[in-house]
Scaffold this active site. Structure first.
Site, mmCIF file in Angstrom:
data_model
loop_
_atom_site.group_PDB
_atom_site.id
_atom_site.type_symbol
_atom_site.label_atom_id
_atom_site.label_comp_id
_atom_site.label_asym_id
_atom_site.label_seq_id
_atom_site.Cartn_x
_atom_site.Cartn_y
_atom_site.Cartn_z
ATOM 1 C CE LYS A 1 4.137 -18.759 -9.839
ATOM 2 N NZ LYS A 1 5.377 -18.158 -9.264
ATOM 3 C CE1 TYR B 1 1.470 -21.065 -6.745
ATOM 4 C CE2 TYR B 1 0.611 -22.844 -8.116
ATOM 5 C CZ TYR B 1 1.672 -22.082 -7.668
ATOM 6 O OH TYR B 1 2.940 -22.336 -8.142
ATOM 7 C CB THR C 1 3.390 -23.045 -11.893
ATOM 8 O OG1 THR C 1 2.763 -24.328 -11.818
ATOM 9 C CG2 THR C 1 2.292 -21.982 -11.830
ATOM 10 C CG ASP C 2 2.701 -27.734 -14.661
ATOM 11 O OD1 ASP C 2 2.380 -27.245 -13.562
ATOM 12 O OD2 ASP C 2 2.913 -28.956 -14.824
ATOM 13 C CD GLU C 3 -0.707 -26.025 -9.873
ATOM 14 O OE1 GLU C 3 -1.695 -25.395 -9.491
ATOM 15 O OE2 GLU C 3 -0.073 -26.807 -9.154
HETATM 16 P P1 NAD Z 1 8.048 -22.585 -1.264
HETATM 17 O O1 NAD Z 1 6.684 -22.311 -0.747
HETATM 18 O O2 NAD Z 1 8.795 -23.780 -0.782
HETATM 19 O O3 NAD Z 1 8.991 -21.316 -0.988
HETATM 20 C C1 NAD Z 1 8.561 -20.002 -1.173
HETATM 21 C C2 NAD Z 1 9.605 -19.067 -0.557
HETATM 22 O O4 NAD Z 1 9.186 -17.707 -0.837
HETATM 23 C C3 NAD Z 1 9.725 -19.182 0.965
HETATM 24 O O5 NAD Z 1 11.074 -19.152 1.349
HETATM 25 C C4 NAD Z 1 8.991 -17.938 1.476
HETATM 26 O O6 NAD Z 1 9.491 -17.464 2.723
HETATM 27 C C5 NAD Z 1 9.251 -16.952 0.356
HETATM 28 N N1 NAD Z 1 8.233 -15.888 0.289
HETATM 29 C C6 NAD Z 1 6.884 -16.038 0.295
HETATM 30 N N2 NAD Z 1 6.288 -14.838 0.247
HETATM 31 C C7 NAD Z 1 7.276 -13.899 0.195
HETATM 32 C C8 NAD Z 1 7.290 -12.490 0.106
HETATM 33 N N3 NAD Z 1 6.153 -11.784 0.097
HETATM 34 N N4 NAD Z 1 8.491 -11.857 0.056
HETATM 35 C C9 NAD Z 1 9.653 -12.566 0.079
HETATM 36 N N5 NAD Z 1 9.694 -13.907 0.175
HETATM 37 C C10 NAD Z 1 8.526 -14.571 0.226
HETATM 38 O O7 NAD Z 1 7.897 -22.604 -2.852
HETATM 39 P P2 NAD Z 1 8.627 -23.507 -3.960
HETATM 40 O O8 NAD Z 1 7.918 -24.795 -4.086
HETATM 41 O O9 NAD Z 1 10.077 -23.480 -3.719
HETATM 42 O O10 NAD Z 1 8.290 -22.650 -5.263
HETATM 43 C C11 NAD Z 1 9.137 -21.605 -5.677
HETATM 44 C C12 NAD Z 1 8.577 -20.981 -6.946
HETATM 45 O O11 NAD Z 1 8.473 -21.964 -7.964
HETATM 46 C C13 NAD Z 1 7.173 -20.399 -6.785
HETATM 47 O O12 NAD Z 1 7.115 -19.206 -7.534
HETATM 48 C C14 NAD Z 1 6.262 -21.458 -7.377
HETATM 49 O O13 NAD Z 1 5.104 -20.873 -7.900
HETATM 50 C C15 NAD Z 1 7.149 -22.011 -8.475
HETATM 51 N N6 NAD Z 1 6.899 -23.407 -8.865
HETATM 52 C C16 NAD Z 1 6.890 -24.392 -7.927
HETATM 53 C C17 NAD Z 1 6.728 -25.723 -8.339
HETATM 54 C C18 NAD Z 1 6.741 -26.867 -7.335
HETATM 55 O O14 NAD Z 1 6.503 -28.002 -7.711
HETATM 56 N N7 NAD Z 1 7.030 -26.642 -6.071
HETATM 57 C C19 NAD Z 1 6.542 -26.032 -9.692
HETATM 58 C C20 NAD Z 1 6.541 -24.980 -10.619
HETATM 59 C C21 NAD Z 1 6.737 -23.675 -10.193
HETATM 60 O O1 TDX Z 2 -2.372 -34.523 1.106
HETATM 61 C C1 TDX Z 2 -2.393 -34.495 -0.145
HETATM 62 N N1 TDX Z 2 -3.070 -35.462 -0.818
HETATM 63 C C2 TDX Z 2 -3.189 -35.487 -2.175
HETATM 64 O O2 TDX Z 2 -3.808 -36.391 -2.745
HETATM 65 C C3 TDX Z 2 -1.739 -33.457 -0.912
HETATM 66 C C4 TDX Z 2 -0.971 -32.382 -0.227
HETATM 67 C C5 TDX Z 2 -1.848 -33.507 -2.281
HETATM 68 N N2 TDX Z 2 -2.564 -34.476 -2.900
HETATM 69 C C6 TDX Z 2 -2.658 -34.461 -4.383
HETATM 70 C C7 TDX Z 2 -3.122 -33.157 -4.998
HETATM 71 C C8 TDX Z 2 -2.389 -33.122 -6.319
HETATM 72 O O3 TDX Z 2 -3.129 -33.833 -7.306
HETATM 73 O O4 TDX Z 2 -1.335 -34.654 -4.885
HETATM 74 C C9 TDX Z 2 -1.089 -33.867 -6.048
HETATM 75 C C10 TDX Z 2 0.090 -32.949 -5.798
HETATM 76 O O5 TDX Z 2 -0.325 -31.989 -4.831
HETATM 77 P P1 TDX Z 2 0.658 -30.829 -4.324
HETATM 78 O O6 TDX Z 2 1.911 -31.442 -3.814
HETATM 79 O O7 TDX Z 2 -0.138 -29.929 -3.437
HETATM 80 O O8 TDX Z 2 1.052 -30.116 -5.698
HETATM 81 P P2 TDX Z 2 0.177 -29.420 -6.858
HETATM 82 O O9 TDX Z 2 -1.146 -28.991 -6.381
HETATM 83 O O10 TDX Z 2 0.233 -30.323 -8.051
HETATM 84 O O11 TDX Z 2 1.084 -28.100 -7.120
HETATM 85 C C11 TDX Z 2 2.527 -28.193 -7.164
HETATM 86 O O12 TDX Z 2 3.001 -28.189 -8.483
HETATM 87 C C12 TDX Z 2 2.884 -26.990 -9.222
HETATM 88 C C13 TDX Z 2 3.177 -27.044 -6.385
HETATM 89 O O13 TDX Z 2 2.690 -27.022 -5.057
HETATM 90 C C14 TDX Z 2 2.948 -25.718 -7.069
HETATM 91 O O14 TDX Z 2 3.648 -24.686 -6.373
HETATM 92 C C15 TDX Z 2 3.466 -25.818 -8.475
HETATM 93 O O15 TDX Z 2 3.202 -24.636 -9.179
#
Ligand code: NAD
Ligand code: TDX
Length: 339
Positions: free
Chosen positions: A157, A153, A125-127
Protein backbone atom coordinates in the site's frame (compact mmCIF):
# COMPACT_ATOMS: atom_id res chain seq x y z
CA UNK A 1 -20.42 12.95 -13.34
CA UNK A 2 -19.32 9.40 -13.97
CA UNK A 3 -17.32 7.80 -11.15
CA UNK A 4 -15.46 4.51 -11.50
CA UNK A 5 -15.29 2.74 -8.13
CA UNK A 6 -12.85 -0.16 -8.14
CA UNK A 7 -13.25 -2.88 -5.50
CA UNK A 8 -16.90 -1.91 -5.03
CA UNK A 9 -17.98 -5.48 -4.27
CA UNK A 10 -15.85 -5.45 -1.10
CA UNK A 11 -16.50 -4.02 2.34
CA UNK A 12 -15.72 -0.30 2.10
CA UNK A 13 -16.27 0.01 -1.66
CA UNK A 14 -19.84 -1.31 -1.43
CA UNK A 15 -20.64 0.99 1.49
CA UNK A 16 -19.19 3.86 -0.58
CA UNK A 17 -21.41 2.99 -3.56
CA UNK A 18 -24.53 2.94 -1.35
CA UNK A 19 -23.50 6.23 0.24
CA UNK A 20 -22.81 7.95 -3.10
CA UNK A 21 -25.96 6.70 -4.83
CA UNK A 22 -28.07 8.10 -2.04
CA UNK A 23 -26.15 11.36 -1.59
CA UNK A 24 -25.56 12.14 -5.28
CA UNK A 25 -28.28 10.36 -7.29
CA UNK A 26 -27.37 12.51 -10.32
CA UNK A 27 -23.93 10.81 -10.63
CA UNK A 28 -23.32 7.59 -12.56
CA UNK A 29 -21.40 4.91 -10.66
CA UNK A 30 -19.45 2.22 -12.50
CA UNK A 31 -18.10 -0.53 -10.26
CA UNK A 32 -15.04 -2.40 -11.52
CA UNK A 33 -14.29 -5.50 -9.46
CA UNK A 34 -12.52 -8.80 -10.05
CA UNK A 35 -14.71 -10.60 -7.50
CA UNK A 36 -11.86 -12.26 -5.64
CA UNK A 37 -12.67 -14.27 -2.50
CA UNK A 38 -13.33 -10.89 -0.81
CA UNK A 39 -15.75 -9.57 -3.43
CA UNK A 40 -19.42 -10.42 -3.20
CA UNK A 41 -21.84 -9.53 -5.97
CA UNK A 42 -24.86 -10.23 -3.76
CA UNK A 43 -23.81 -7.25 -1.64
CA UNK A 44 -24.55 -4.98 -4.61
CA UNK A 45 -28.00 -6.50 -5.28
CA UNK A 46 -29.87 -3.41 -3.95
CA UNK A 47 -28.32 -1.16 -6.66
CA UNK A 48 -27.90 -3.62 -9.53
CA UNK A 49 -31.10 -2.57 -11.34
CA UNK A 50 -30.54 1.17 -10.83
CA UNK A 51 -30.02 2.84 -14.24
CA UNK A 52 -27.30 5.05 -12.71
CA UNK A 53 -25.21 2.00 -11.81
CA UNK A 54 -23.14 -0.46 -13.84
CA UNK A 55 -21.12 -3.45 -12.65
CA UNK A 56 -18.15 -4.69 -14.65
CA UNK A 57 -16.19 -7.76 -13.63
CA UNK A 58 -12.51 -7.17 -14.41
CA UNK A 59 -9.06 -7.17 -12.84
CA UNK A 60 -7.52 -3.72 -12.27
CA UNK A 61 -4.26 -5.23 -13.60
CA UNK A 62 -5.94 -6.11 -16.93
CA UNK A 63 -4.83 -3.16 -19.09
CA UNK A 64 -7.04 -4.06 -22.04
CA UNK A 65 -10.22 -4.39 -19.96
CA UNK A 66 -9.47 -1.22 -17.97
CA UNK A 67 -8.70 0.87 -21.06
CA UNK A 68 -11.84 -0.45 -22.80
CA UNK A 69 -13.94 0.61 -19.84
CA UNK A 70 -12.46 4.13 -19.94
CA UNK A 71 -13.28 4.33 -23.67
CA UNK A 72 -16.86 3.33 -22.96
CA UNK A 73 -17.50 5.41 -19.86
CA UNK A 74 -15.26 8.52 -20.06
CA UNK A 75 -15.09 8.71 -16.24
CA UNK A 76 -14.62 12.03 -14.48
CA UNK A 77 -13.38 10.47 -11.26
CA UNK A 78 -11.76 7.18 -10.28
CA UNK A 79 -11.78 5.99 -6.67
CA UNK A 80 -9.45 3.03 -6.25
CA UNK A 81 -10.53 0.74 -3.40
CA UNK A 82 -9.54 -2.50 -5.16
CA UNK A 83 -6.83 -4.25 -3.18
CA UNK A 84 -5.82 -7.35 -1.37
CA UNK A 85 -6.59 -6.08 2.12
CA UNK A 86 -5.87 -8.73 4.75
CA UNK A 87 -2.54 -8.51 6.60
CA UNK A 88 -2.54 -12.21 7.61
CA UNK A 89 -2.96 -13.33 4.00
CA UNK A 90 -0.08 -11.05 2.96
CA UNK A 91 2.16 -12.86 5.42
CA UNK A 92 1.19 -16.22 3.88
CA UNK A 93 1.44 -15.14 0.22
CA UNK A 94 2.77 -11.64 -0.59
CA UNK A 95 2.86 -11.96 -4.40
CA UNK A 96 -0.75 -11.14 -5.20
CA UNK A 97 -0.55 -8.11 -2.89
CA UNK A 98 2.26 -6.60 -4.96
CA UNK A 99 0.44 -7.44 -8.17
CA UNK A 100 -2.96 -5.96 -7.34
CA UNK A 101 -2.01 -3.21 -4.92
CA UNK A 102 0.96 -1.79 -6.85
CA UNK A 103 0.65 -2.82 -10.50
CA UNK A 104 -3.14 -2.53 -10.43
CA UNK A 105 -2.76 1.05 -9.18
CA UNK A 106 -0.33 1.74 -12.03
CA UNK A 107 -2.77 0.35 -14.62
CA UNK A 108 -5.63 2.49 -13.31
CA UNK A 109 -3.45 5.62 -13.37
CA UNK A 110 -2.13 4.85 -16.87
CA UNK A 111 -5.74 4.74 -18.08
CA UNK A 112 -6.39 8.06 -16.32
CA UNK A 113 -3.38 9.60 -18.09
CA UNK A 114 -4.41 8.30 -21.49
CA UNK A 115 -8.09 9.25 -21.37
CA UNK A 116 -7.93 12.27 -19.06
CA UNK A 117 -9.54 12.54 -15.64
CA UNK A 118 -10.69 15.22 -13.21
CA UNK A 119 -9.52 13.25 -10.19
CA UNK A 120 -7.84 9.94 -9.32
CA UNK A 121 -8.32 9.05 -5.66
CA UNK A 122 -6.24 6.38 -3.96
CA UNK A 123 -7.75 4.73 -0.89
CA UNK A 124 -4.82 4.18 1.44
CA UNK A 125 -4.26 3.00 4.98
CA UNK A 126 -2.72 4.22 8.23
CA UNK A 127 -0.65 1.01 8.24
CA UNK A 128 1.87 2.73 5.92
CA UNK A 129 3.14 4.67 8.97
CA UNK A 130 4.11 1.49 10.87
CA UNK A 131 3.13 1.44 14.53
CA UNK A 132 3.36 3.56 17.68
CA UNK A 133 4.49 2.42 21.14
CA UNK A 134 1.82 1.74 23.77
CA UNK A 135 3.62 3.90 26.35
CA UNK A 136 3.47 7.09 24.24
CA UNK A 137 -0.25 7.94 24.05
CA UNK A 138 0.78 11.49 23.07
CA UNK A 139 2.03 10.30 19.64
CA UNK A 140 -0.22 10.21 16.55
CA UNK A 141 0.27 9.68 12.81
CA UNK A 142 0.14 12.90 10.82
CA UNK A 143 0.50 13.21 7.03
CA UNK A 144 4.17 14.10 7.67
CA UNK A 145 4.95 10.91 9.60
CA UNK A 146 7.57 8.93 7.61
CA UNK A 147 6.42 5.73 5.92
CA UNK A 148 7.72 2.70 7.85
CA UNK A 149 5.88 -0.44 6.89
CA UNK A 150 5.70 -3.75 8.76
CA UNK A 151 3.79 -6.28 6.62
CA UNK A 152 3.85 -7.14 2.91
CA UNK A 153 0.33 -5.67 2.84
CA UNK A 154 1.37 -2.29 4.24
CA UNK A 155 4.52 -2.26 2.09
CA UNK A 156 2.39 -2.79 -1.03
CA UNK A 157 0.00 0.00 0.00
CA UNK A 158 2.91 2.37 0.73
CA UNK A 159 4.45 1.53 -2.67
CA UNK A 160 1.13 2.37 -4.33
CA UNK A 161 0.96 5.71 -2.48
CA UNK A 162 4.50 6.59 -3.65
CA UNK A 163 3.59 5.72 -7.22
CA UNK A 164 0.48 7.89 -7.02
CA UNK A 165 2.60 10.82 -5.81
CA UNK A 166 5.12 10.17 -8.60
CA UNK A 167 2.34 10.28 -11.24
CA UNK A 168 1.23 13.61 -9.82
CA UNK A 169 4.71 15.15 -9.85
CA UNK A 170 5.92 13.65 -13.13
CA UNK A 171 2.78 13.57 -15.26
CA UNK A 172 0.63 16.18 -13.48
CA UNK A 173 -2.10 13.60 -12.79
CA UNK A 174 -4.72 15.21 -10.48
CA UNK A 175 -4.52 12.79 -7.57
CA UNK A 176 -5.49 12.68 -3.91
CA UNK A 177 -4.65 10.04 -1.32
CA UNK A 178 -6.49 9.22 1.91
CA UNK A 179 -5.04 7.10 4.70
CA UNK A 180 -7.68 5.71 6.99
CA UNK A 181 -7.63 3.81 10.26
CA UNK A 182 -9.47 0.51 10.88
CA UNK A 183 -13.04 0.48 9.55
CA UNK A 184 -15.97 -1.51 10.93
CA UNK A 185 -19.59 -1.84 9.87
CA UNK A 186 -21.91 -3.87 7.59
CA UNK A 187 -20.56 -6.14 4.83
CA UNK A 188 -17.05 -6.59 6.29
CA UNK A 189 -15.59 -9.94 5.30
CA UNK A 190 -15.54 -12.27 8.33
CA UNK A 191 -11.75 -12.77 8.22
CA UNK A 192 -11.31 -9.36 9.92
CA UNK A 193 -11.34 -8.97 13.72
CA UNK A 194 -14.85 -7.63 14.43
CA UNK A 195 -16.97 -9.77 12.04
CA UNK A 196 -14.84 -12.85 12.78
CA UNK A 197 -15.48 -12.48 16.51
CA UNK A 198 -19.21 -11.83 15.96
CA UNK A 199 -19.57 -14.91 13.72
CA UNK A 200 -17.57 -17.14 16.09
CA UNK A 201 -19.55 -15.89 19.12
CA UNK A 202 -22.83 -16.65 17.39
CA UNK A 203 -21.55 -20.15 16.57
CA UNK A 204 -20.15 -20.65 20.11
CA UNK A 205 -16.67 -21.14 18.63
CA UNK A 206 -13.36 -20.10 20.28
CA UNK A 207 -12.45 -16.43 19.85
CA UNK A 208 -8.79 -16.41 18.68
CA UNK A 209 -7.06 -13.33 20.15
CA UNK A 210 -3.50 -12.84 18.86
CA UNK A 211 -0.79 -12.53 21.54
CA UNK A 212 -2.16 -10.89 24.66
CA UNK A 213 -4.80 -8.84 22.85
CA UNK A 214 -3.16 -5.58 23.93
CA UNK A 215 -2.68 -4.18 20.41
CA UNK A 216 -4.54 -0.95 19.82
CA UNK A 217 -6.47 0.04 16.70
CA UNK A 218 -8.27 3.34 15.97
CA UNK A 219 -11.78 2.28 14.85
CA UNK A 220 -13.93 4.29 12.45
CA UNK A 221 -17.48 3.51 11.34
CA UNK A 222 -17.37 2.81 7.60
CA UNK A 223 -19.92 5.48 6.67
CA UNK A 224 -17.70 8.17 8.22
CA UNK A 225 -14.88 6.97 5.94
CA UNK A 226 -17.17 7.14 2.89
CA UNK A 227 -18.20 10.70 3.74
CA UNK A 228 -14.55 11.70 4.07
CA UNK A 229 -13.67 10.30 0.63
CA UNK A 230 -16.66 12.04 -0.94
CA UNK A 231 -15.42 15.34 0.53
CA UNK A 232 -11.83 14.76 -0.62
CA UNK A 233 -12.74 13.97 -4.23
CA UNK A 234 -14.88 17.12 -4.44
CA UNK A 235 -13.00 19.63 -2.28
CA UNK A 236 -9.58 18.15 -1.48
CA UNK A 237 -6.44 19.68 -3.03
CA UNK A 238 -4.72 17.63 -5.72
CA UNK A 239 -1.35 16.17 -4.77
CA UNK A 240 -2.37 16.06 -1.10
CA UNK A 241 -2.62 13.25 1.44
CA UNK A 242 -5.45 13.27 4.02
CA UNK A 243 -5.42 11.13 7.15
CA UNK A 244 -8.84 9.87 8.28
CA UNK A 245 -9.37 8.54 11.79
CA UNK A 246 -11.90 8.38 14.56
CA UNK A 247 -9.86 9.26 17.69
CA UNK A 248 -11.27 6.00 18.95
CA UNK A 249 -8.46 3.79 20.18
CA UNK A 250 -9.40 0.40 21.55
CA UNK A 251 -7.43 -2.69 22.62
CA UNK A 252 -8.36 -5.85 20.72
CA UNK A 253 -9.20 -7.70 23.92
CA UNK A 254 -11.64 -4.98 24.99
CA UNK A 255 -13.43 -5.18 21.63
CA UNK A 256 -13.74 -8.97 21.90
CA UNK A 257 -15.08 -8.71 25.46
CA UNK A 258 -17.58 -6.07 24.33
CA UNK A 259 -18.83 -8.36 21.54
CA UNK A 260 -19.24 -11.22 24.06
CA UNK A 261 -21.23 -8.93 26.34
CA UNK A 262 -23.49 -7.60 23.58
CA UNK A 263 -24.23 -11.15 22.36
CA UNK A 264 -24.63 -12.59 25.87
CA UNK A 265 -21.77 -15.06 25.36
CA UNK A 266 -19.20 -16.08 28.02
CA UNK A 267 -15.67 -14.63 27.94
CA UNK A 268 -14.46 -18.22 28.39
CA UNK A 269 -14.77 -18.47 24.58
CA UNK A 270 -11.68 -16.22 24.34
CA UNK A 271 -8.57 -18.21 23.34
CA UNK A 272 -5.15 -16.59 23.20
CA UNK A 273 -3.29 -17.82 20.12
CA UNK A 274 0.18 -17.32 18.61
CA UNK A 275 0.76 -13.70 17.71
CA UNK A 276 0.76 -12.34 14.15
CA UNK A 277 4.32 -12.04 12.76
CA UNK A 278 5.52 -8.41 12.86
CA UNK A 279 2.28 -7.44 14.64
CA UNK A 280 1.86 -3.64 14.79
CA UNK A 281 1.26 -2.47 18.36
CA UNK A 282 -0.74 0.71 18.05
CA UNK A 283 -2.28 2.81 15.28
CA UNK A 284 -3.57 6.32 16.03
CA UNK A 285 -4.47 8.94 13.44
CA UNK A 286 -4.36 12.68 13.89
CA UNK A 287 -7.23 13.82 11.60
CA UNK A 288 -6.54 17.57 12.13
CA UNK A 289 -5.81 18.30 8.46
CA UNK A 290 -9.08 16.94 7.04
CA UNK A 291 -10.93 18.58 9.92
CA UNK A 292 -9.45 22.04 9.44
CA UNK A 293 -9.31 21.99 5.60
CA UNK A 294 -12.53 20.15 4.75
CA UNK A 295 -14.55 20.34 7.97
CA UNK A 296 -14.72 16.54 8.37
CA UNK A 297 -15.30 14.95 11.76
CA UNK A 298 -16.43 11.41 12.58
CA UNK A 299 -20.14 11.31 13.37
CA UNK A 300 -20.76 7.79 14.66
CA UNK A 301 -19.67 7.05 18.22
CA UNK A 302 -18.11 3.61 18.67
CA UNK A 303 -20.72 2.65 21.29
CA UNK A 304 -23.48 3.20 18.71
CA UNK A 305 -21.58 1.91 15.66
CA UNK A 306 -20.64 -1.41 17.24
CA UNK A 307 -24.23 -2.09 18.35
CA UNK A 308 -25.46 -1.22 14.84
CA UNK A 309 -22.81 -3.50 13.33
CA UNK A 310 -23.63 -6.44 15.62
CA UNK A 311 -27.34 -5.95 14.81
CA UNK A 312 -26.52 -6.01 11.08
CA UNK A 313 -24.68 -9.35 11.40
CA UNK A 314 -27.62 -10.73 13.40
CA UNK A 315 -30.13 -9.55 10.80
CA UNK A 316 -28.03 -10.69 7.81
CA UNK A 317 -26.88 -14.15 8.84
CA UNK A 318 -27.44 -15.43 5.31
CA UNK A 319 -24.79 -13.02 3.95
CA UNK A 320 -21.93 -14.21 6.16
CA UNK A 321 -23.05 -17.80 6.72
CA UNK A 322 -22.81 -18.35 2.97
CA UNK A 323 -19.24 -17.01 3.05
CA UNK A 324 -18.03 -19.04 6.01
CA UNK A 325 -19.56 -22.26 4.69
CA UNK A 326 -17.41 -22.23 1.52
CA UNK A 327 -13.68 -21.84 0.78
CA UNK A 328 -13.39 -19.81 4.00
CA UNK A 329 -13.36 -23.11 5.94
CA UNK A 330 -10.03 -24.09 4.35
CA UNK A 331 -8.67 -20.62 5.07
CA UNK A 332 -9.79 -20.84 8.70
CA UNK A 333 -8.28 -24.27 9.19
CA UNK A 334 -4.98 -23.14 7.66
CA UNK A 335 -4.73 -19.92 9.71
CA UNK A 336 -6.19 -21.06 13.03
CA UNK A 337 -6.11 -24.88 12.96
CA UNK A 338 -2.73 -25.33 14.63
CA UNK A 339 -2.21 -21.90 16.08
P1 NAD B 1 -12.03 -5.93 0.86
O1 NAD B 1 -10.98 -6.98 0.89
O2 NAD B 1 -13.28 -6.12 1.64
O3 NAD B 1 -12.48 -5.67 -0.66
C1 NAD B 1 -11.57 -5.60 -1.71
C2 NAD B 1 -12.35 -5.62 -3.03
O4 NAD B 1 -11.40 -5.46 -4.11
C3 NAD B 1 -13.09 -6.94 -3.29
O5 NAD B 1 -14.37 -6.68 -3.80
C4 NAD B 1 -12.22 -7.63 -4.34
O6 NAD B 1 -12.96 -8.49 -5.21
C5 NAD B 1 -11.65 -6.45 -5.09
N1 NAD B 1 -10.37 -6.76 -5.76
C6 NAD B 1 -9.29 -7.38 -5.23
N2 NAD B 1 -8.33 -7.51 -6.15
C7 NAD B 1 -8.81 -6.96 -7.31
C8 NAD B 1 -8.27 -6.78 -8.60
N3 NAD B 1 -7.05 -7.22 -8.92
N4 NAD B 1 -9.04 -6.15 -9.53
C9 NAD B 1 -10.29 -5.71 -9.22
N5 NAD B 1 -10.85 -5.87 -8.01
C10 NAD B 1 -10.12 -6.48 -7.06
O7 NAD B 1 -11.29 -4.58 1.27
P2 NAD B 1 -11.80 -3.33 2.14
O8 NAD B 1 -11.62 -3.62 3.57
O9 NAD B 1 -13.11 -2.90 1.63
O10 NAD B 1 -10.70 -2.26 1.73
C11 NAD B 1 -10.87 -1.44 0.60
C12 NAD B 1 -9.68 -0.51 0.47
O11 NAD B 1 -9.55 0.29 1.63
C13 NAD B 1 -8.34 -1.23 0.30
O12 NAD B 1 -7.57 -0.50 -0.62
C14 NAD B 1 -7.72 -1.18 1.69
O13 NAD B 1 -6.33 -1.19 1.60
C15 NAD B 1 -8.24 0.15 2.18
N6 NAD B 1 -8.38 0.29 3.64
C16 NAD B 1 -9.10 -0.62 4.35
C17 NAD B 1 -9.28 -0.42 5.73
C18 NAD B 1 -10.10 -1.39 6.56
O14 NAD B 1 -10.16 -1.24 7.77
N7 NAD B 1 -10.76 -2.38 5.99
C19 NAD B 1 -8.71 0.69 6.37
C20 NAD B 1 -7.96 1.59 5.59
C21 NAD B 1 -7.82 1.39 4.23
O1 TDX C 1 -8.46 -13.52 14.51
C1 TDX C 1 -7.94 -12.41 14.77
N1 TDX C 1 -7.46 -12.17 16.02
C2 TDX C 1 -6.83 -11.02 16.37
O2 TDX C 1 -6.41 -10.84 17.52
C3 TDX C 1 -7.82 -11.36 13.78
C4 TDX C 1 -8.35 -11.55 12.40
C5 TDX C 1 -7.21 -10.19 14.16
N2 TDX C 1 -6.71 -10.02 15.41
C6 TDX C 1 -6.05 -8.73 15.75
C7 TDX C 1 -4.94 -8.30 14.81
C8 TDX C 1 -5.03 -6.79 14.85
O3 TDX C 1 -4.28 -6.29 15.95
O4 TDX C 1 -7.04 -7.71 15.65
C9 TDX C 1 -6.51 -6.51 15.10
C10 TDX C 1 -7.27 -6.14 13.84
O5 TDX C 1 -6.95 -7.12 12.86
P1 TDX C 1 -7.56 -7.06 11.38
O6 TDX C 1 -9.04 -7.00 11.47
O7 TDX C 1 -6.91 -8.14 10.58
O8 TDX C 1 -7.10 -5.61 10.90
P2 TDX C 1 -5.66 -4.91 10.77
O9 TDX C 1 -4.57 -5.89 10.66
O10 TDX C 1 -5.56 -3.88 11.86
O11 TDX C 1 -5.84 -4.18 9.33
C11 TDX C 1 -7.08 -3.51 9.01
O12 TDX C 1 -6.96 -2.12 9.15
C12 TDX C 1 -6.14 -1.42 8.23
C13 TDX C 1 -7.52 -3.83 7.57
O13 TDX C 1 -7.62 -5.23 7.40
C14 TDX C 1 -6.58 -3.23 6.56
O14 TDX C 1 -7.07 -3.47 5.24
C15 TDX C 1 -6.50 -1.75 6.81
O15 TDX C 1 -5.58 -1.15 5.94
Amino acid sequence: MTIIVTGGAGFIGSNFIFYMMEKHPEDRIVCLDKLTYAGNLSTLAPVMANPGFRFVRADICDREAVFRLFEEEHPDIVVNFAAESHVDRSIEDPGVFLQTNILGTQTMMDACRKYGIKRYHQVGTDEVYGDLPLDRPDLFFTEKTPLRTSSPYSASKASADLLVQAYHRTFGLPVTISRCSNNYGPYQFPEKLIPLMIANCLNDKPLPVYGEGLNVRDWLYVEDHCRAIDLIIREGKTGEVYNIGGHNEMRNIDIVKLICKELGKPESLITYVTDRKGHDMRYAIDPEKIHSELGWLPETKFADGIVRTIRWYLDNRGWWEKIISGEYQNYYEKMYGNR
